[in-house]
Design an enzyme around this catalytic site. Structure first.
Site, mmCIF file in Angstrom:
data_model
loop_
_atom_site.group_PDB
_atom_site.id
_atom_site.type_symbol
_atom_site.label_atom_id
_atom_site.label_comp_id
_atom_site.label_asym_id
_atom_site.label_seq_id
_atom_site.Cartn_x
_atom_site.Cartn_y
_atom_site.Cartn_z
ATOM 1 N N HIS B 68 0.840 -1.196 0.000
ATOM 2 C CA HIS B 68 0.000 0.000 0.000
ATOM 3 C C HIS B 68 0.871 1.240 0.000
ATOM 4 O O HIS B 68 2.095 1.154 0.032
ATOM 5 C CB HIS B 68 -0.972 -0.008 1.173
ATOM 6 C CG HIS B 68 -0.330 -0.003 2.517
ATOM 7 N ND1 HIS B 68 0.188 -1.140 3.090
ATOM 8 C CD2 HIS B 68 -0.117 0.982 3.418
ATOM 9 C CE1 HIS B 68 0.679 -0.851 4.275
ATOM 10 N NE2 HIS B 68 0.521 0.423 4.513
ATOM 11 N N HIS B 70 1.530 3.770 2.064
ATOM 12 C CA HIS B 70 2.213 4.413 3.191
ATOM 13 C C HIS B 70 3.718 4.422 2.952
ATOM 14 O O HIS B 70 4.265 3.450 2.432
ATOM 15 C CB HIS B 70 1.879 3.689 4.495
ATOM 16 C CG HIS B 70 0.552 4.117 5.051
ATOM 17 N ND1 HIS B 70 -0.162 3.332 5.933
ATOM 18 C CD2 HIS B 70 -0.188 5.221 4.847
ATOM 19 C CE1 HIS B 70 -1.278 3.955 6.246
ATOM 20 N NE2 HIS B 70 -1.318 5.099 5.602
ATOM 21 N N ASP B 72 6.232 4.054 4.808
ATOM 22 C CA ASP B 72 7.069 2.998 5.375
ATOM 23 C C ASP B 72 6.912 1.698 4.596
ATOM 24 O O ASP B 72 7.488 0.671 4.939
ATOM 25 C CB ASP B 72 6.768 2.810 6.867
ATOM 26 C CG ASP B 72 5.343 2.415 7.124
ATOM 27 O OD1 ASP B 72 4.485 2.796 6.316
ATOM 28 O OD2 ASP B 72 5.069 1.725 8.121
ATOM 29 N N HIS B 73 6.100 1.729 3.526
ATOM 30 C CA HIS B 73 5.990 0.551 2.660
ATOM 31 C C HIS B 73 6.431 0.839 1.233
ATOM 32 O O HIS B 73 6.658 -0.087 0.469
ATOM 33 C CB HIS B 73 4.557 0.022 2.675
ATOM 34 C CG HIS B 73 4.172 -0.591 3.983
ATOM 35 N ND1 HIS B 73 4.170 -1.940 4.213
ATOM 36 C CD2 HIS B 73 3.848 -0.015 5.161
ATOM 37 C CE1 HIS B 73 3.822 -2.178 5.461
ATOM 38 N NE2 HIS B 73 3.618 -1.019 6.072
ATOM 39 N N HIS B 157 -7.352 -1.240 5.894
ATOM 40 C CA HIS B 157 -6.250 -0.360 6.266
ATOM 41 C C HIS B 157 -6.314 1.021 5.616
ATOM 42 O O HIS B 157 -6.745 1.962 6.257
ATOM 43 C CB HIS B 157 -4.912 -1.044 5.992
ATOM 44 C CG HIS B 157 -3.744 -0.311 6.562
ATOM 45 N ND1 HIS B 157 -3.589 -0.124 7.921
ATOM 46 C CD2 HIS B 157 -2.693 0.296 5.968
ATOM 47 C CE1 HIS B 157 -2.496 0.564 8.132
ATOM 48 N NE2 HIS B 157 -1.930 0.831 6.982
ATOM 49 N N ASP B 178 -0.086 -4.178 5.667
ATOM 50 C CA ASP B 178 -0.864 -3.786 6.835
ATOM 51 C C ASP B 178 -2.319 -4.059 6.528
ATOM 52 O O ASP B 178 -2.770 -3.834 5.403
ATOM 53 C CB ASP B 178 -0.679 -2.292 7.120
ATOM 54 C CG ASP B 178 0.731 -1.997 7.605
ATOM 55 O OD1 ASP B 178 1.490 -2.976 7.794
ATOM 56 O OD2 ASP B 178 1.067 -0.816 7.789
ATOM 57 N N GLU B 203 1.738 -8.739 9.426
ATOM 58 C CA GLU B 203 2.154 -7.646 10.300
ATOM 59 C C GLU B 203 1.683 -7.971 11.722
ATOM 60 O O GLU B 203 0.782 -8.789 11.919
ATOM 61 C CB GLU B 203 1.530 -6.329 9.838
ATOM 62 C CG GLU B 203 0.012 -6.319 9.953
ATOM 63 C CD GLU B 203 -0.521 -5.050 10.588
ATOM 64 O OE1 GLU B 203 0.213 -4.461 11.421
ATOM 65 O OE2 GLU B 203 -1.646 -4.658 10.275
ATOM 66 N N HIS B 414 6.884 -6.380 11.126
ATOM 67 C CA HIS B 414 6.191 -5.129 11.364
ATOM 68 C C HIS B 414 5.602 -5.075 12.780
ATOM 69 O O HIS B 414 4.402 -4.916 12.982
ATOM 70 C CB HIS B 414 5.078 -4.952 10.315
ATOM 71 C CG HIS B 414 4.654 -3.521 10.120
ATOM 72 N ND1 HIS B 414 3.761 -2.907 10.960
ATOM 73 C CD2 HIS B 414 5.001 -2.610 9.206
ATOM 74 C CE1 HIS B 414 3.567 -1.666 10.555
ATOM 75 N NE2 HIS B 414 4.322 -1.459 9.495
#
Lengths: 969, 600
Positions: B68, B70, B72-73, B157, B178, B203, B414
């Site tokens: 996705h 975000h 951090d991904h 999410h 996530d 996660e 995660h």
């Protein structure tokens, strides 16, 4: 065989059937059409390719087949079946066999052997499956023939080993539908099918094909429905199926488990991996709860629904469903519900939420946390949070059912229900409000809960608000602050949505009468009285002030000390409200106001017996008037009708009864007046006035009889006979009047015949009631029937006239409950002076809101009529969804009516009213028309008599001011 | 033994910088390519040199999957593909593909323009990188190459978040990214079928939390806002542009609609407006309610929520304002906060976590006097509320997903090591599957037991299934045939065909056995006795007495001859082929027991 068949076919070609109709007057010769089977045979012989044959069969299937030729057709089809090489044609033939076996009136046992035989050599799986389906149809058509069923089950068992899932499917279905249910039968028949059907079906729980597994479970459920007691041993098998990969299997397995839990609730089952044992119903409950978090929403809905009906489950398990241990970082956390409760009990009402207010406190032992319980833990918590609203609704419904049977559970689930008031889907909110209302007798709302509940009062949806008002009507509130809060919120609601007035007042009425002691301390504040100063008198027309007064007066009813707190104007307002809103304001015993209370008292104390007595006495008096002179009879009737009407106004419980009888007497009165002897003796042309009077009377009687028949709920067949009898008399009167006014005999012939037909059908329909009608008009008429049939119209008329005059007045027996259908249009109010302006040629939507009482099947019968000033009338059928059912016997119609008209020069009023449509075929005398079946309907049923459809206006018309403007170019 | 190797380059026992290498059946897949928010040096990106020191990454990786948008991904994606160098396919869902570049650009701006860093990826690199992206639909099976296929499942999410199943032959891995198991106001819950992967990489952010129902929090939130607005106060909700902001918007929008409220709601312009546009487009990715009502009205076409203008903040009367950024550390939200903080009628609602040092953190921890720049002291009189809406699965949710997917192994990423420990123990205890939680750079090897598909000719299959009881899918069935391994394919064929194909002559293997019987009678009489004896015992077999005196049982031949030396002893010659071994040996043992005493 074939030769024989063909001969039979050609016979059918030329068969002459002489049919004798029931009525002797007409005799018909009828030639049957060329038989279907013959045509089919010819077609099939012509067919050169399988595709051709298939086409013929498809065409053939579109037309129905008469009962008498079914067997012939079946034989032909079978013959072709054996010859046919193409599987698709055989498939169609097999399906046709099933279809034909369904023909009403045809007994398929003669073709069963052939059908079974065809199974033997069949290679195609699809055809096999279809043939089994046909056998299933045949089997279901022969319910009282155990040996046939045995045989069919045997056949099915044989094919259970087939490699195609379709065939196994059908076999299981057949066994489920036809398998022996009583143990005795199974023992008698020593054949191999006598083996336990349950075992046979149970073996297929592990079939490799999910469709077959589903079919097996369904068959098992079918057996259960047919009354076989399922063995408990199946339970463990069914439990395994809950983990199946396929949703339809799981869904069916959930049902099976539920059935078993209802059958053996108290049996003990072991818990795997421990030595403990629990009751089966508890175990099943746990398992079904587990399915509430299944991957497929279909299963979830199914599981949530079934949970509701497992009332034998122990409370320990039940309460677990609402439990979800919260934790954060492995520390125990309290739920928001618990926190709210604590806040409430510690006496602190509002707390500014701080960050970390919900910080977890105690450490949790990591070993003790069980993340996935096989038990019931949190099933409802999950169900209510589900992403599909279908699941949520099912969960709310289940909660409702369980809470109704367990007060402690009701108390616990309250928090969750209150939460559901804020669901994003309106249906769910509505459902949870209704649920709460249903369990309200078990619960008392805490203040914080009440707060949440009341917040919903601002909802823009009228349904929600009204449901909430209903809920508040029957809620228990624990504190006076609660009452105050409720009042404040309701008043807020009132200012925001003034249309809710009625509903809010009603709500406050109940709120007051339920909590008199809680209202008492609030009275000074609510009335804003002051110990020393006079306060200004509030505006009497203010709906909010009326609302407050309604609350207080209803509380005062059972709290005698309250009136002492009232100020002078309050008493005056009481008197006014008691008069204008008597349904909301109860009679009070006020000091120094004897007059008011005494004048009212008779109607409050239930004097049911005397008034009922009065009703019966006056009727009694009327029925015995034979010895009176006509003048006296008329007077007596008039008085009685007046009395009854007044009684109906006074006693709302007896209103239906009184009106009904009054109407009946009115009819009689009209009849008597119309038949007054001396007027009829004069030659017809001289007394046109009399004729006009008589025909008008006849017309009115007809109308009234329709009203009697269709406007009252609770009318039984006894009454229907009397009503129809009255109608018959009215028709006779009509005939007489026409006979006297028309010249020439020709038109009379038809009329006489029609009338006689009606008499005949009356006799047929009410044959069982005739003995009770000694000396009545119809009784005498039937005696004279042979004479009537043969005589001339003029004579008929003469006979009718004398019979009509001589016949006795029939008693109208009263049913126990009788209610008149009423409708009240709330909106539009008809008070507006502002015309509704719209451009001519376009439409304008008019909101109509009406309450209906005692209307059966309003969706089918209630219509809205719009009358334009030019006499044009428009009939509107409201959508079924526009009707709501807030309570038994009550309906609410909220709909939009579209108006349109050409341009007017100035605004004018239109009338809107509600009509009750009726159809005399849909009469309550169900004995009359037996339902016509498929094949019968081909011949025209002799429905000579009244297929009359009509409407009865049953609400006061409301005037709406409209103004279609010419369109601007 | 075939094995699956998993090496987290990031997110191993840690939150942020998600990047997991998976090698399955000879294919190498990289799952996510995120950045770490906690670092500003090299550690913010995963260490791609682990994959290869000098060669090109394209040679080592078969594909990259982004779960996705975000950061951090996906934050390291341009760096990875453009600066380190990767030209292979990158897979992500359509919404992710649409929103990802906006966030990357935003991230780049902050790092380069605000912090003045050099040697960072450029806008052009983001564009180039996005050109390598292949967008996938939900439940669409994408064939990466001939053997490797991937499939996306809905994960809740944020908009476009997906779980991915990576499958090679019979071996498969599911990576969740996530996900959220409870639906919220704008997204549904994650769902997966019973795909029974060899490994589930999940996660575990909330490994040790079981959350309360969302409704209470929502209700509280709405009540707070409603009360403040009714009092005539102003509500400030600092948000980050994407995700929660939309959820809160929907929440307030529907509440306003329901309650017929009139107070204006404003949404600070810029990034959020663009994001809302994407939410409008990807309506199929939202929850049931929004999808159902979409026909009448797209829920993201807000009726009550309007764009915010700086001047509005001074307007009198109640209002609700969503403003960025979420931690009140800069920008519009801070400006508005300073304007409104003095009035106790107003309220600020913090919908998420705030980093230490930000204004948000200070007011949340109860500070009432704030020192602003320029030595100003700002007294905070407005109410401060904290309302957390998190979109990760809690412990129960994780367990539920594992139950749905039924994996053979679970691997946790995660999350924090300590919390993972707890969850790991629970998973092993309740599902009896092994569970792993590798640290960054640590390789976990999972042995798999893949099934090997073998082609079988229909004729042989039918013949073999006809023998014995009905086939039952639940039980393995023994079949006879010849396994041919040819050109990397396996086939099961009948022996005759195998011989034919291989061009071999058939050799017959016969066993012969002599049994001595004491019987003084003539040879043919002995034969007859043997025949009668066998006929009596072997009722299900065809026993025949041939004219030449020999006996056949099925295809086994028995001949009785007199012993050359001793006429009283008869020698029974039993001969059978290899295929009839079972029956043959049974017969011999039967005959060895001798004939029954002759009965007349």
């Amino acid at each position: 065989m074939a030769a024989h068949l063909k001969k039979r076919v050609y016979e059918e070609f030329t068969k002459v059937v002489q049919q004798q109709h029931e009525d002797l007057s007409t005799k018909k010769l009828r030639l049957t059409k060329p038989s279907k089977s013959a045509a089919l045979h010819v077609d099939l012989c012509k067919a050169t390719s399988p595709a051709d044959a298939l086409q013929y069969l498809l065409q053939f299937a579109r037309k129905p087949v008469e009962v008498e030729s079914v067997e012939g057709v079946v034989r032909i089809l079978l013959e072709h079946y054996y010859k046919e090489n193409d599987a698709s044609v055989r498939l169609k033939i097999a399906s046709l066999l099933g279809l034909l076996s369904k023909t009403a009136g045809f007994s398929p046992d003669c073709i069963m052997d052939d059908a079974i035989n065809t199974l033997q050599n069949e290679k195609s799986h699809q055809v096999l499956a279809q043939l089994l389906d046909t056998l299933l149809v045949i089997g279901t058509k022969l319910p009282e023939n155990p040996s046939v069923r045995m045989r069919l089950v045997e056949v099915a068992c044989k094919h259970l080993t087939d490699s195609s899932h379709g065939v196994r499917n059908k076999c299981l279905q057949l066994i489920g539908c036809l398998g022996p249910v009583e143990k005795g039968v199974a023992k008698e028949a020593e054949s191999q099918a006598a083996k336990d059907v349950q075992k046979i079906i149970g073996d297929h729980f592990n079939d490799q094909d999910p469709r077959v597994r589903t079919a097996a479970i369904k068959a098992m459920l079918q057996l259960h429905e047919r009354g076989l007691k399922l063995q408990q041993a199946i339970y463990s098998q069914a439990c395994k199926l809950l983990a199946d990969d396929y949703e339809q299997v799981r869904s069916a397995a959930v049902q099976l488990i539920w059935v078993l839990s209802q059958l053996y609730p108290e049996s003990i089952v072991p818990i795997p991996s421990s030595n403990e044992e629990i009751r089966l119903v508890d175990d099943a409950f746990g398992k079904i709860c587990h399915m509430v978090s299944d991957g497929s929403w279909v299963v979830r809905v199914q599981a949530a629904k079934l949970l509701g009906s497992m009332q034998q489950v122990s409370s320990h398990f039940l309460e677990q469903t609402l439990d979800k241990k919260l934790m954060s970082d492995l520390r125990r956390k309290r739920t928001a519900h618990e926190r709210a409760k604590e806040l409430y009990s510690s006496g602190e009402f509002s707390s500014g939420r701080k960050w970390g207010d919900d910080a977890p406190k105690e450490e949790i032992d990591t070993g003790a946390v069980n993340l996935i319980e096989s038990g019931a833990c949190g099933a409802f918590v999950h169900g209510l949070e589900d992403e599909m609203y279908e699941v949520r609704i099912a969960a709310v419904e289940a909660l409702c059912m369980l809470a109704q049977s367990s007060p402690s559970f009701a108390e616990k689930c309250l928090d969750f229900l209150v939460d559901m008031f804020n669901d994003e889907i309106e249906e769910v909110r509505l459902q949870s409000i209704h649920t709460m209302r249903k369990i309200s007798h078990n619960i008392t709302l805490r203040e914080d809960q009440l707060d949440t509940v009341l917040a919903v009062l601002e909802d823009s949806s009228r349904d929600i608000r009204e449901a909430l008002h209903e809920l508040l009507c029957c809620t228990n509130v624990s504190t006076k602050e609660g009452i105050h809060l409720a009042l404040v919120e309701l008043l807020k609601n009132l200012t925001k949505y003034p249309t809710d007035r009625e509903s809010i007042w009603k709500c406050l009425k109940f709120l007051g009468s339920r909590h008199p002691t809680l209202v008492l301390p609030l009275v000074p504040e609510l009335l804003s009285t002051h110990p020393f100063f006079d306060t200004p008198e509030p505006d009497m027309d203010d709906p909010a002030y009326i609302a407050v007064l309604v609350l207080i007066f209803n509380a005062a009813k059972s709290c005698p000390t309250m009136p002492a707190l009232f100020s002078d104007h309050t008493f005056r307002h009481y008197a006014y409200l008691r008069d204008s809103l008597s349904h909301l304001v109860p009679p009070l015993r006020l000091p120094g106001r004897k007059l008011v209370s005494s004048a009212v008292s008779p109607s409050i104390t239930p004097h049911e017996d005397p008034s009922q007595q009065f009703l019966h006495q006056s009727l009694e008096r009327v029925y015995n008037f034979q010895h009176l002179d006509p003048r006296g009879i008329q007077e007596l009737l008039e008085f009685t009708i007046r009395d009854l009407q007044r009684l109906g106004e006074l006693q709302s419980e007896l209103a239906g009864m009184a009106d009904f009888t009054a109407t009946y007497l009115q009819c009689q009165l009209l009849l008597i007046k119309a038949l007054q002897e001396k007027l009829w003796n004069v030659a017809a042309p001289l007394y046109l006035k009399q004729n006009a009077l008589a025909s008008a009377a006849a017309k009115q009687i007809l109308e009234e009889t329709y009203k009697m028949e269709f406007m009252y709920s609770g009318v039984e067949s006894r009454q229907v006979v009397i009503i129809h009898h009255m109608r018959l008399q009215a028709k006779a009167l009509q005939l007489i009047v026409t006979a006297r006014t028309t010249r020439g005999v020709e038109p009379l012939f038809g009329m006489c015949e029609k009338f006689l037909q009606e008499v005949d059908s009356f006799q047929r329909c009410f044959i069982s009631e005739l003995p009770h009608m000694q000396g009545s008009f119809v009784d005498k008429l039937l005696d004279l029937m042979p004479r009537l049939v043969t005589s001339k119209p003029s004579e008929v008329v003469k006979i009718l006239q004398t019979t009509l005059r001589q016949s006795t007045f029939l008693h109208l027996p009263l049913p126990d409950q009788l209610h008149r259908a009423t409708a009240n249009i709330i909106e539009p109010t008809g008070e507006s002076d502002n015309p509704l302006r719209f451009t001519s040629g376009l439409v304008v939507a008019l909101d109509v809101d009406a309450t209906l009482e005692h209307v059966q099947d309003p969706q089918g019968t209630v219509k809205v009529q719009v009358l334009y000033p030019d006499g044009q009338a428009q009939l509107i059928h409201p959508k079924p969804a526009d009707f709501r059912n807030p309570g038994p016997g009550r309906h609410r119609l909220i709909t939009q009516v579209y108006l349109s008209h050409t341009a007017w020069t100035e605004p004018c009023q239109i009338e809107v009213r509600l009509l009750l449509a009726y159809n005399s075929n849909r009469s309550k005398a169900s004995t009359r028309v037996s339902k016509s079946t498929w094949s019968e309907s081909l011949e025209s049923l002799p429905l000579s008599e009244n297929g009359i459809e009509g409407t009865i206006p049953f609400s006061k018309p409301v005037k709406v001011y409209i103004m279609p403007k010419p369109a601007r170019r | 033994m075939p094995e699956i190797k998993v090496t987290p380059l990031g997110a191993g026992q840690d939150v942020g910088r998600s990047c997991i290498l998976v090698s399955i059946a000879g294919k190498n897949v990289m799952l996510d390519c995120g950045m770490h928010m906690g670092y500003n040096d090299d550690r913010r990106f995963p260490d791609f040199s682990y994959i290869t020191q000098n060669g090109r990454l394209t040679d080592f990786l078969d594909c990259v999957i982004i779960s996705h948008f975000h950061l951090d991904h996906c934050g390291a994606l341009p760096y990875f593909s453009e600066m380190v160098g990767y030209d292979g396919p990158i897979y992500m869902t359509h919404p992710t593909k649409a929103i990802c570049p906006i966030l990357l650009e935003d991230y780049r701006k902050i790092t380069v323009d605000k912090k003045g860093e050099t040697n960072f990826f450029t806008s052009q690199m983001i564009k180039d990188c996005m050109k390598k992206v292949v967008a996938v639909h939900l439940h669409q099976t994408v064939q990466v190459d001939e053997e490797l296929e991937i499939k996306a499942y809905y994960a809740g999410h944020v908009l476009g978040a997906a779980m991915f199943q990576i499958k090679v032959g019979c071996e498969s891995v599911v990576y969740t990214g996530d996900y959220n198991m409870t639906p919220d106001r704008h997204l549904g819950a994650a769902w997966i079928d019973k795909c029974r992967p060899d490994l589930l990489i999940t996660e575990s952010t909330y490994a040790t939390t079981i959350r309360d129902s969302k409704r209470c929090r929502e209700r509280d939130f709405l009540k707070k806002v409603h009360e403040t607005v009714e009092r005539g106060g102003k509500v400030l909700i600092p948000v980050f542009a994407l995700g929660r902001a939309q959820e809160l918007c929907i929440l307030l929008e529907t509440f306003w609609e329901r309650m017929n409220l009139k107070a204006p709601i404003y949404f600070s312009t810029g990034l959020t407006e663009k994001a809302n546009h994407y939410y409008k487009l990807f309506i199929t990715w939202t929850n049931q309610k929004i999808r159902k009502t979409f026909v009448q009205r797209n829920m993201f076409e807000f009726k009550h929520i309007k764009a915010f203008d700086r001047a509005f903040a001074d307007n009198p009367g109640p209002m609700v304002v969503f403003a960025t950024p979420g931690m009140l550390h800069a920008g519009q939200s801070l400006q508005i906060f300073r304007k409104w903080a003095g009035n106790e009628k107003n309220m600020v609602i913090m919908p998420g976590y705030c980093v230490q040092g930000t204004v948000g953190h200070k007011i949340l921890s109860g500070q009432r006097k704030l020192e602003m720049e320029g030595r100003q002291i700002l007294e905070v009189k407005m109410q401060v509320e904290y309302m957390s809406f998190s979109a990760h699965a809690d412990a129960k949710g994780i367990m539920q997903l594992i139950r749905q997917a039924e994996p053979r192994n679970v691997l946790l990423v995660h999350g924090e090591a300590k919390k993972m420990e707890f969850l790991k123990q629970k998973i092993e205890q309740e599902f009896h599957v092994s569970c792993f939680m590798p640290a960054n750079g640590e390789t976990t090897t999972i042995l798999t037991n893949p099934c090997i598909p073998v082609d079988i000719s229909l004729g042989l299959l039918k013949r073999e299934t006809a023998i014995g009881p009905l086939p039952d899918a639940k039980k393995p069935k023994l079949m006879h045939g010849t396994l041919l391994m040819k050109d990397n394919s396996f086939r099961l064929v009948s022996p005759e065909q195998a011989l034919k194909e291989l061009g071999l002559a058939e050799h017959q293997l016969r066993f012969t056995c002599r049994v001595h019987i004491q019987d003084p009678r003539k040879e043919h009489e002995t034969g007859l006795r043997v025949y009668n004896h066998l006929k009596g015992i072997l009722k299900d077999y065809s026993v025949q007495h041939l004219p030449d005196g020999s006996i056949t049982v099925e295809s086994i031949l028995i001949q009785a001859t007199a012993h050359s030396e001793d006429q009283g002893t008869k020698v029974l010659l039993v001969s059978w082929t290899y295929q009839d071994e079972e029956l043959g040996s049974y017969l011999t043992s039967l005959l060895k027991k001798g004939l029954p005493q002759s009965t007349p």
